[in-house]
Design a protein around this motif. Structure first.
Motif, PDB file in Angstrom:
ATOM      1  N   GLN A   5     -16.031 -15.553   4.298  1.00  0.00           N
ATOM      2  CA  GLN A   5     -13.976 -15.365   3.703  1.00  0.00           C
ATOM      3  C   GLN A   5     -13.621 -14.275   4.568  1.00  0.00           C
ATOM      4  N   PRO A   6     -12.525 -14.336   4.870  1.00  0.00           N
ATOM      5  CA  PRO A   6     -12.329 -13.319   6.009  1.00  0.00           C
ATOM      6  C   PRO A   6     -11.862 -12.297   4.621  1.00  0.00           C
ATOM      7  N   ASP A   7     -12.091 -11.842   3.347  1.00  0.00           N
ATOM      8  CA  ASP A   7     -12.022 -10.963   2.724  1.00  0.00           C
ATOM      9  C   ASP A   7     -12.339 -11.478   1.223  1.00  0.00           C
ATOM     10  N   PRO A   8     -13.889 -11.127   1.100  1.00  0.00           N
ATOM     11  CA  PRO A   8     -14.020 -11.535   0.118  1.00  0.00           C
ATOM     12  C   PRO A   8     -14.579 -10.972  -1.384  1.00  0.00           C
ATOM     13  N   VAL A   9     -13.454  -9.603  -1.781  1.00  0.00           N
ATOM     14  CA  VAL A   9     -13.040  -9.123  -2.630  1.00  0.00           C
ATOM     15  C   VAL A   9     -11.994  -9.747  -3.407  1.00  0.00           C
ATOM     16  N   ASP A  10     -11.430 -10.665  -2.757  1.00  0.00           N
ATOM     17  CA  ASP A  10     -10.336 -11.417  -3.834  1.00  0.00           C
ATOM     18  C   ASP A  10     -11.268 -12.557  -4.044  1.00  0.00           C
TER      19      ASP A  10
END
Length: 140
Positions: A29-34
């Protein structure tokens, strides 16, 4: 090795492969934190709110005769609500206004009222039958 043990190991292996696939997909994912924030929110919602509510309702219904009817109604109501929640909680307006044109809040309320009315009617029929047969109706 027994068949049960072999099946257990096979299912466990498939589970580990699926966990690995999930970790890989999150890492892509581009932003795995989300994704992890969503996961943490789902965990808190389930373990902090939904599970205790289910346990409390189960304790309230545990000794009640004829508890199958309210349990079934609660399962149907919870399922319908869970299916509808994403449509109710979606952020902002849909990009295509024809994609989600219905008033989902009102429709959910109508379905929940119908579930309650049908459950109430079925409970009345169950009680009348129990009274006419002379038993206590403890069919659980």
């Amino acid at each position: 090795m027994r068949t049960v043990s072999a099946a257990r190991y096979a299912v466990g292996g498939v589970g580990l492969l699926l966990i690995g696939l999930g970790v890989w997909l999150v890492a892509e994912q581009p932003d795995p934190v989300d994704v992890f924030v969503w996961w943490a929110g789902a965990l808190v919602l389930h373990d902090g709110i939904i599970a205790p509510l289910v346990l409390a309702v189960g304790l309230l219904l545990a000794g009640r005769p004829g508890r199958g009817l309210p349990r079934g109604a609660l399962i149907v109501a919870a399922s319908v609500t869970l299916v509808t929640l994403p449509l109710l909680l979606r952020p902002g307006a849909a990009a295509n206004p024809s994609a989600l044109p219905l008033p989902y809040g009102r429709n959910l309320l109508i379905v929940l009222v119908c579930v309650a009315v049908v459950t109430g009617a079925a409970e009345l029929v169950r009680r009348r039958r129990a009274r006419s047969q002379g038993d206590d109706g403890a069919d659980g």
